[in-house]
Every structure is written in C-alpha cells, then in structure tokens.
Design a protein around this motif. Structure first.
Motif, PDB file in Angstrom:
ATOM      1  N   CYS A  89       7.168   5.120   5.828  1.00  0.00           N
ATOM      2  CA  CYS A  89       6.305   5.234   7.004  1.00  0.00           C
ATOM      3  C   CYS A  89       4.999   5.955   6.659  1.00  0.00           C
ATOM      4  O   CYS A  89       3.930   5.602   7.165  1.00  0.00           O
ATOM      5  CB  CYS A  89       7.025   5.959   8.140  1.00  0.00           C
ATOM      6  N   LYS A  90       5.079   6.948   5.774  1.00  0.00           N
ATOM      7  CA  LYS A  90       3.853   7.646   5.370  1.00  0.00           C
ATOM      8  C   LYS A  90       2.931   6.717   4.587  1.00  0.00           C
ATOM      9  O   LYS A  90       1.704   6.778   4.724  1.00  0.00           O
ATOM     10  CB  LYS A  90       4.210   8.880   4.548  1.00  0.00           C
ATOM     11  N   GLN A  91       3.527   5.847   3.793  1.00  0.00           N
ATOM     12  CA  GLN A  91       2.719   4.871   3.064  1.00  0.00           C
ATOM     13  C   GLN A  91       2.042   3.920   4.042  1.00  0.00           C
ATOM     14  O   GLN A  91       0.861   3.568   3.883  1.00  0.00           O
ATOM     15  CB  GLN A  91       3.607   4.102   2.080  1.00  0.00           C
ATOM     16  N   LEU A 127      -2.787   2.352   7.659  1.00  0.00           N
ATOM     17  CA  LEU A 127      -3.365   2.373   9.002  1.00  0.00           C
ATOM     18  C   LEU A 127      -4.630   3.208   9.049  1.00  0.00           C
ATOM     19  O   LEU A 127      -5.630   2.829   9.676  1.00  0.00           O
ATOM     20  CB  LEU A 127      -2.338   2.925  10.000  1.00  0.00           C
ATOM     21  N   GLU A 128      -4.607   4.350   8.359  1.00  0.00           N
ATOM     22  CA  GLU A 128      -5.747   5.262   8.389  1.00  0.00           C
ATOM     23  C   GLU A 128      -7.002   4.607   7.820  1.00  0.00           C
ATOM     24  O   GLU A 128      -8.127   4.992   8.182  1.00  0.00           O
ATOM     25  CB  GLU A 128      -5.406   6.538   7.633  1.00  0.00           C
ATOM     26  N   THR A 129      -6.823   3.599   6.979  1.00  0.00           N
ATOM     27  CA  THR A 129      -7.971   2.858   6.455  1.00  0.00           C
ATOM     28  C   THR A 129      -8.795   2.247   7.580  1.00  0.00           C
ATOM     29  O   THR A 129     -10.023   2.139   7.489  1.00  0.00           O
ATOM     30  CB  THR A 129      -7.487   1.733   5.515  1.00  0.00           C
ATOM     31  N   LEU A 130      -8.127   1.867   8.668  1.00  0.00           N
ATOM     32  CA  LEU A 130      -8.797   1.198   9.777  1.00  0.00           C
ATOM     33  C   LEU A 130      -9.498   2.168  10.724  1.00  0.00           C
ATOM     34  O   LEU A 130     -10.354   1.746  11.516  1.00  0.00           O
ATOM     35  CB  LEU A 130      -7.778   0.364  10.563  1.00  0.00           C
ATOM     36  N   PHE A 131      -9.126   3.447  10.653  1.00  0.00           N
ATOM     37  CA  PHE A 131      -9.694   4.421  11.584  1.00  0.00           C
ATOM     38  C   PHE A 131     -11.218   4.505  11.477  1.00  0.00           C
ATOM     39  O   PHE A 131     -11.894   4.814  12.461  1.00  0.00           O
ATOM     40  CB  PHE A 131      -9.088   5.806  11.332  1.00  0.00           C
ATOM     41  N   SER A 182      -2.395  12.833   7.485  1.00  0.00           N
ATOM     42  CA  SER A 182      -1.411  11.914   8.056  1.00  0.00           C
ATOM     43  C   SER A 182       0.028  12.281   7.713  1.00  0.00           C
ATOM     44  O   SER A 182       0.917  12.197   8.568  1.00  0.00           O
ATOM     45  CB  SER A 182      -1.708  10.482   7.601  1.00  0.00           C
ATOM     46  N   GLY A 183       0.296  12.705   6.459  1.00  0.00           N
ATOM     47  CA  GLY A 183       1.663  13.064   6.078  1.00  0.00           C
ATOM     48  C   GLY A 183       2.213  14.214   6.893  1.00  0.00           C
ATOM     49  O   GLY A 183       3.287  14.095   7.511  1.00  0.00           O
TER      50      GLY A 183
END
Length: 432
Positions: free
Chosen positions: A246-248, A253-257, A417-418
C-alpha cells in the motif's frame, strides 16, 4: 466516500465504489429463475403480481427513499410510475433530504423509516449486524427472481451472513476521462499520463494536468491498492493500509498530487476538467451525462497501469435495500417492495437505458453478455473488472475518516506518505 460524492453531485446538478464478499446464500431459488428468465418488463411485473396472489390478492403500498442526482431522480420517478401502472402497487418515492445515512439512523429506530432505499452496497454489513433495533430485512423467502440473473460480484454484494438484504442494479467505479481535443489517445501507463500532464500543467494560467479528488479514499483506492495491497483485508479482518504494497501504491498516487488544482475537494476538481482546463479527470460514471454536455469530444478509458499493474479501484454495487420496516409490515407491502426491486433490476430495457443515459454499469447478466454497451460504459466496466468491491464488513466503516485525514496531510505537505499511512492504520485499529 459515497456520502460526500452524492452530496456534491446534487449540489452541482450532475448525473448520477472482484473478490468474494462475506456471507453468501445459495443462488438457487427454485422456480424463481423462470419468473425472471427473459428479464423484460412484463416478467418483472408478473413477479410482483405473483407475490400478491400468494397473499390475498391485495395491492400494496411501500415507501422508497432515494438520494439521487436530478437526472437519476427524474428517470427513477418515471420507472416507479410505470411499475405502479403495471403491477397495481403504490410506491411513495421520497427524497428525505440531508444525509441519507443519518436520516436512516434516526427514522428506522423510531419506526418512521422507509420500506426500501437506494444506495451502494457497502452499508449492508454495518446495518446487517444492528440487532437493536434491526435495520435490514431478510427477503430470502420473498424474492422470486433467481440471483443467477446477476453478475457474481453483484450477487455477493447484496448478501450478508446467509441473508438477502437487497437486489443489485448497477456497479460503479472511477476511471479516466480525457478530452479528445487535447489528447489523441488515452495513456496506457502512468508514465505516459505524466508526460501528457507535463505539457498542459500551468497553474499560474489556470491550467492543470489532472482533475482528481485526491483526498477521497474511494477515488484514490485504485492506486493505493495497485501493487496488490488491500486498504482493508476483509478475508482476514485485518487493517493492512500500512503494508509495504500500500505504501508503494501511495508513492505512485503522490505523483499525481502535483498536477491537480490546489483545492482537492470534488467541486474544485471536476470544474477544472469541465471547463477544458485539464486534459484528464479521474471520476465515475455518474458524471458521464454532465461532462458530455461540457466536453464536445469526451473519452473514457480504464486507469493507466502502474509498473504493469492495473489500479485496483473500489467499486460499489447500487442496490435496492430491504428495510427492517418490512418485518412488521403487511405482506402486500413486502410484495410491493420486493416486486419493484425485481421488476427494475431484471428489466433489460431499463438496464440498457440507464447504461446509455445515466452511465450505469449493468450487472444483469443478460445485458452484460449481450455486449451492446457504449464505449464509455464499456470502459468503466473494464475498470470494474480490475477492481474490488468495497468491503461490506462493519469494520470498514472505521477506515474512511483516518485515511481521508492521512491523504489531506500528505497533499498539504504536512506529513510524508509512509508515516501518514502508519498513523492512519494505527487510528483505525484503535477504533475497531
């Protein structure tokens, strides 16, 4: 999650989240499969009439609560009128106002609740375990239609611990909208999508790479679960949001932020795409009619792959719930309630029209197998195949708020995020 999505859609006037779920009952309902075999309107109404003949021949009155967008509500009202004309029952369709969940929490214990309501399947587990007072009715002995009429995921979604608590009529999940005047073809990979977003993203000029409510767990579930992790492991009843997988997914996902408008809320995000200020949006089929009226050349595709993995989005199964109010109701009211659900969910014409006009993804097997769906609905259906139904176990209710808070912290730059997922998972476990 769904509550927010529906509320915002009504505010905006928009058109309308596969693993096995807990507690299945047998899909063999004897001669009921013959009643719904053709799936047309006359068979559906015959099912309702048969129910009345089994009682005293009287016609029943039932209450249906809905919380739909304007387009969905208008269509539903027309179908209810048609059912009343064919079956002779009376259906009092009402929009109770406010949050439907809270309205039910107040009305059912006081004995003033509806006989049925329409919502996604994910409330079934939470309501099914409510004993004092009960919230749901087991219609296993009242429904004539065979559950084999519906897709496997839809069959399982409306059952819990051996009881049948509703009938399914559509599935929904999020997929990729793209403006064909800005993008020649939908990206197949996340890397390709990022490359296109880089061309258009210019916040200083009011232009963005993507429209996406990134602080909503329902909308972002696909990327978080893309590497095989589960936000909630329903089979083992474990919170696995803080797993390495899930962290991966959260990293992806964070790339899209970096490509969305500064306000992650639903309204701000969808407006950017509708106004032609972004080439992509990630949203659900309930926005098809809305966006088709705003974007001349609108395309829909499954979400792009992440390192070869399909994002595993949460899907919802739209359901006619059977309320605990039926436990003390006249048989004619039970017949009216189940008759409407049977007629609506097995009527091929209704299912096909809703797919074309509302973007509903069919779960009626005969329509799915026919394959006569628009390219847009077919794209959503393919994304549903890559995803998983929202878990129905009551523990899932404790997941949404901590994960929402974690997403907001990461988006605002307040936490990595982690650690954010670690904190959310810890909070969820404390609440169970």
């Amino acid at each position: 999650m769904n509550e927010k999505r529906r509320t915002l859609l009504k505010t905006m006037g928009g058109s309308t989240a596969l693993a096995a779920l807990a507690g299945c009952i047998s899909t063999d309902s004897g001669d009921g499969s013959d009643d719904g075999d053709d799936g047309d309107g006359s068979d559906g109404s015959d099912d309702g009439d048969d129910g009345d003949d089994g009682d005293d021949g009287s016609q029943g009155t039932a209450t249906l609560w809905t919380d739909l967008s304007d387009g969905e509500d208008e269509a539903m009202s027309g179908y209810v009128d048609e059912f009343e004309s064919e079956a002779g029952h009376t259906i009092d369709k009402e929009a109770p106002g406010g949050d439907l969940d809270q309205q039910l929490e107040t009305a059912i214990p006081s004995g003033e609740g509806p006989d049925s309501w329409v919502w996604a399947h994910d409330w079934i587990g939470r309501f099914a375990v409510r004993d004092e007072p009960p919230f749901l009715y087991d219609a296993s002995d009242d429904v004539d239609v065979s559950l084999d009429e519906y897709s496997g995921a839809a069959q399982e979604a409306v059952q819990y611990d051996g009881a049948l608590h509703g009938l399914p009529f559509a599935s929904e999940t999020v997929a990729l909208f793209y403006n064909e005047d800005m993008v020649d073809a939908p990206p197949e990979t996340l890397e390709e999508m990022v490359s296109v977003m880089d061309e258009f993203h210019s916040p200083g000029n009011g232009e963005y790479g993507l429209s996406y409510p990134v602080a909503d767990p329902y909308f972002v579930s696909g990327f978080i679960q893309a590497y095989g992790g589960n936000i909630f492991d329903e089979e083992n009843l474990e919170v696995t949001l803080d797993s390495d997988a899930c962290k991966q997914g959260m990293d992806a996902l964070e790339t899209l932020f970096d490509y969305v408008p500064a306000d992650p809320g639903y309204e701000s995000q969808i407006v950017a795409f509708a106004d032609g200020a972004a080439p992509f949006a990630i949203n659900g089929p309930w926005e098809l009619a809305n966006l088709s009226g705003e974007i001349d050349n609108l395309g829909v595709a499954p979400l792009p792959t992440v390192d070869g993995n399909h994002p595993r989005t949460y899907s919802g199964i739209q359901t006619f719930y059977f309320s605990a109010m039926l436990n003390d109701a006249d048989q004619s009211t039970v017949d009216a309630t189940t008759g409407l659900a049977e007629w609506y969910t097995t009527n091929e014409e209704i299912v096909e029209t809703n797919a074309a006009e509302q973007g509903y993804i069919p779960v009626l097997s005969s329509v799915v197998e026919d394959g006569n769906l628009s390219a847009e609905v077919e794209a959503f259906a393919r994304q549903v195949d890559h995803g998983v139904p929202i878990p129905t176990h009551p523990d899932m209710n404790s997941v949404w708020t901590p994960l929402t808070d974690a997403l907001e912290r990461v988006f605002n730059g307040d936490q990595e995020s982690g650690p954010a997922l670690d904190q959310a998972a810890s909070e969820i476990r404390e609440n169970l």
